[in-house]
Motif scaffolding. Structure first.
Motif, PDB file in Angstrom:
ATOM      1  N   ASN A 278       0.866  -1.178   0.000  1.00 14.60           N
ATOM      2  CA  ASN A 278       0.000   0.000   0.000  1.00 14.60           C
ATOM      3  C   ASN A 278       0.901   1.226   0.000  1.00 14.60           C
ATOM      4  O   ASN A 278       1.618   1.501   0.944  1.00 14.60           O
ATOM      5  N   THR A 280       1.611   5.207  -0.203  1.00 15.88           N
ATOM      6  CA  THR A 280       1.044   6.519   0.078  1.00 15.88           C
ATOM      7  C   THR A 280       2.118   7.576  -0.169  1.00 15.88           C
ATOM      8  O   THR A 280       3.279   7.371   0.161  1.00 15.88           O
ATOM      9  N   TYR A 358      -7.821   8.954  -2.659  1.00 17.33           N
ATOM     10  CA  TYR A 358      -7.157   8.102  -3.652  1.00 17.33           C
ATOM     11  C   TYR A 358      -7.023   8.755  -5.004  1.00 17.33           C
ATOM     12  O   TYR A 358      -7.941   9.419  -5.478  1.00 17.33           O
ATOM     13  N   TYR A 394      -3.379   3.150   9.702  1.00 19.69           N
ATOM     14  CA  TYR A 394      -3.861   2.071   8.838  1.00 19.69           C
ATOM     15  C   TYR A 394      -2.980   0.837   8.988  1.00 19.69           C
ATOM     16  O   TYR A 394      -3.471  -0.286   9.055  1.00 19.69           O
ATOM     17  N   GLN A 403      -0.908  -6.834   3.953  1.00 20.53           N
ATOM     18  CA  GLN A 403      -0.531  -5.535   3.380  1.00 20.53           C
ATOM     19  C   GLN A 403       0.736  -5.032   4.034  1.00 20.53           C
ATOM     20  O   GLN A 403       0.969  -5.244   5.225  1.00 20.53           O
ATOM     21  N   PHE A 405       2.909  -1.273   4.117  1.00 20.44           N
ATOM     22  CA  PHE A 405       2.704   0.126   3.773  1.00 20.44           C
ATOM     23  C   PHE A 405       4.028   0.818   3.484  1.00 20.44           C
ATOM     24  O   PHE A 405       4.971   0.679   4.254  1.00 20.44           O
TER      25      PHE A 405
HETATM   26  C1  LIG Z   1      -3.698   2.301   2.194  1.00 18.70           C
HETATM   27  O1  LIG Z   1      -3.226   3.215   3.163  1.00 18.70           O
HETATM   28  C2  LIG Z   1      -3.960   4.411   3.253  1.00 18.70           C
HETATM   29  C3  LIG Z   1      -3.328   5.260   4.320  1.00 18.70           C
HETATM   30  O2  LIG Z   1      -2.156   5.818   3.886  1.00 18.70           O
HETATM   31  C4  LIG Z   1      -5.423   4.152   3.582  1.00 18.70           C
HETATM   32  O3  LIG Z   1      -6.146   5.346   3.495  1.00 18.70           O
HETATM   33  C5  LIG Z   1      -5.990   3.137   2.608  1.00 18.70           C
HETATM   34  O4  LIG Z   1      -7.287   2.756   3.029  1.00 18.70           O
HETATM   35  C6  LIG Z   1      -5.122   1.907   2.494  1.00 18.70           C
HETATM   36  N1  LIG Z   1      -5.614   1.040   1.439  1.00 18.70           N
HETATM   37  C7  LIG Z   1      -6.090  -0.161   1.655  1.00 18.70           C
HETATM   38  C8  LIG Z   1      -6.551  -0.922   0.459  1.00 18.70           C
HETATM   39  O5  LIG Z   1      -6.145  -0.632   2.769  1.00 18.70           O
END
Ligand SMILES: *[C@@H]1O[C@H](CO)[C@@H](O)[C@H](O)[C@H]1NC(C)=O
Ligand SMILES: *[C@@H]1O[C@H](CO)[C@@H](O)[C@H](O)[C@H]1NC(C)=O
Ligand SMILES: *[C@@H]1O[C@H](CO)[C@@H](O)[C@H](O)[C@H]1NC(C)=O
Length: 549
Positions: A278, A280, A358, A394, A403, A405
């Motif tokens: 994930n 960001t 997003y 998250y 996941q 990050f």
């Molecule tokens: C990925 O991380 C972001 C926080 O930076 C969060 O808003 C988002 O929901 C996450 N995506 C998933 C698919 O969990």
């Protein structure tokens, strides 16, 4: 590879697929290899495998061209072109089960069918062996006392030379040493080639470094793999001594006591099992960057050239996006005054929608970045802690390894909340999370180097980070002098991403998380599978993984 079902394949079609790779920096495509020719099918399933070096931190472009072979000529322009597909190696290995399917194109107005490419990491790249040896009746070399023996292992190279790959410890004053068991990657021992010669020399250790040669013998991985047995008792031979003494038998023996193979779990095993990265992005909108309307600003939007923020974003993002299946990236900004009320925010959505920050793909992130430059007002101070905590919230909710990050912070580097940022990093170090900081502009980045923690593990109020999760690089170190931006970006991404697979693995290992099993092998509908289509990968220094596709 199994392209299916390609375009106008006639009943007598003879299909061949040609793989091209592309050099970094220059855009030149080079033929890497061709598959076998397959006759008479709309769904040719090619068996030929290609072995490529895979690097997580690089964008490795691939192109597949499909031809209908009309003649014996090896010149491709003499054959009918049936379509082509472009992808990156990361896209293939990043797909679920490392199986990527995408449409082919290249003939205007025609459907060209789909191509399926499968990758597999080469097994012998991740094997290690644990071995233990003992010596028996080795020659006595020391005038006072016996010998102090140790072993030196060499792998043979393709040109017949030898490269040292392991040394045992010295066992003092004995002719019957038992050396400690040691672990060595199969790649280091024999380059993954089970039949390659391994040479082992035995020496008597001397304090001044002039170690006395006792003797030597050769073996191979395949022989060693038979384990402790009569086949693995080796005579240690000293050729010089043998030449001189008629009755010479040997200088003692060395026996293999144990041989255990260990298969290491790799980054790709997790990705194959479905772990998602994930990604960001967080961008510094503080006033120290300079007024975006001025060419001197780090945020200057020139119609002719990307600014440093855009380049860093694109360079890192385009590689990471291969491991993120939905390719929807939250993009944040910090340090700006937002409309309509001019409130200062250290955590705002670049697309202006806090409920749904997003952006679609890296292009979407770039678009949102350009839009927000027009709407927000650069301000300050430069606080990192809010965006780190944002992602950490998250990351804290995912502890099953599904996941991982990665937060990319791009900044001009004048950090204001050092104490809180250190605490946030220490807090985040126990989460499935890595932080990449790219410094742009001419600032001194001393504070960032401290956050990087490569030298001294970062700490906050007496608490140390559980593991190193921060990688910092100043963009200026990567700028190509000749102005080749593609090269600058590739170099930046390479360094900034190089530590991610290890940081990822350190999290998974310490949490005892195993990769999920790969989904069952895919069977294309409607026709029988003629051959297993599993394929290995190859790994280079750092994270060399060989991938076969
Ligand atoms: C990925 O991380 C972001 C926080 O930076 C969060 O808003 C988002 O929901 C996450 N995506 C998933 C698919 O969990
Ligand atoms: C292949 O054929 C094309 C056209 O027939 C020709 O222009 C080209 O020079 C040939 N390439 C090689 C490597 O022979
Ligand atoms: C770090 O974690 C502690 C304990 O959960 C929390 O009280 C603290 O606010 C966190 N620090 C930061 C800077 O977020």
């Amino acid at each position: 590879m199994l392209p299916s079902p390609p375009p106008k394949l006639k009943s007598q079609c003879l299909a061949v697929c040609v793989l091209y790779t592309q050099g970094i920096g220059n855009k030149e495509w080079r033929e890497f290899g061709r598959t076998e020719v397959i006759e008479n099918t709309l769904n040719p399933e090619f068996v030929r495998k290609f072995i490529l070096d895979y690097f997580f931190e690089e964008r490795q472009n691939l192109r597949f061209d499909l031809y209908d072979v009309d003649s014996k000529s090896s010149n491709l322009s003499k054959h009918d072109f049936l379509g082509q597909a472009f992808c990156t190696l990361g896209e293939v290995v990043g797909s679920l089960g490392s199986r990527m399917e995408k449409p082919m194109a290249g003939i205007p107005g025609k459907k060209c069918g789909n191509i399926i490419v499968k990758a597999e990491e080469m097994g012998n790249c991740r094997e290690s062996v644990m071995m233990q040896f003992c010596g028996n009746k080795l020659d006595k070399k020391d005038f006072f006392g016996k010998s102090d023996p140790f072993l030196v292992f060499y792998r043979s190279n393709e040109d017949g030379t030898f490269t040292i790959c392991h040394k045992t410890e010295v066992v003092k004053n004995t002719l019957n040493p038992v050396w400690q068991a040691f672990k060595i990657p199969v790649r280091a021992l024999c380059n993954g080639d089970y039949d390659r010669t391994i040479k082992i020399e035995c020496y008597d250790w001397e304090r001044d470094g002039s170690h006395d040669f006792i003797g030597e013998f050769t073996t191979s991985y395949r022989e060693l793999s038979r384990g402790q047995s009569q086949f693995n008792v080796y005579e240690v031979i000293n050729q010089k001594k043998k030449g001189k003494k008629k009755k010479y038998l040997n200088s003692g023996t060395v026996t293999l006591l144990s041989f255990l193979v260990d298969i290491e779990v790799t980054f790709l095993d997790y990705i194959k099992g479905g772990t998602q990265i994930n990604f960001t992005v967080a961008i510094d909108f503080t006033a120290s960057n300079g007024n975006p309307a001025q060419p001197t600003s780090l945020h200057y939007m020139s119609p002719y050239q990307m600014n440093a923020y855009a380049m860093a974003l694109k360079a890192v993002g385009e590689i990471i996006q291969d491991y993120d299946s939905d390719k929807m990236f939250p993009a944040l900004g910090f340090g700006a005054k937002l409309p309509p009320d001019g409130r200062v925010s250290h955590e705002f959505a670049l697309n202006g929608n806090p409920q749904n920050p997003y952006c679609a793909g890296i292009d979407g992130v770039m678009e949102a970045y350009y839009q927000s430059l027009k709407s927000v007002c650069l301000y300050g101070p430069t606080n990192f802690s809010p965006v780190i905590n944002h992602v950490a919230r998250y990351a804290a909710s995912v502890n099953d390894g599904s996941q991982y990050f990665v937060l990319l912070i791009i900044t001009d580097g004048v950090i204001s909340d050092m104490a809180q940022t250190k605490e946030s990093i220490v807090n985040a170090s126990c989460l499935p999370m890595s932080i990449i900081i790219v410094g742009v502009g001419p600032a001194e980045f001393d504070a960032m180097i401290e956050l990087d923690g490569d030298e001294v593990r970062i700490s906050s109020r007496g608490r140390y980070a559980e593991r190193d999760i921060v990688q910092f690089v100043p963009f200026r170190d990567y700028i190509d002098r000749t102005g080749n931006h593609i090269l600058s970006m590739a170099r930046l991404a390479k360094d900034v991403l190089a530590e991610i697979p290890d940081q990822f693995l350190s999290y998974m290992r310490t949490r005892g998380i195993k990769p999920l099993p790969t989904p069952p092998p895919y069977t294309p509908p409607g026709y029988p599978v003629q051959s297993p289509n599993g394929h290995p990968l190859n790994t280079p220094p750092g994270h060399p993984l060989q991938t076969q596709i």
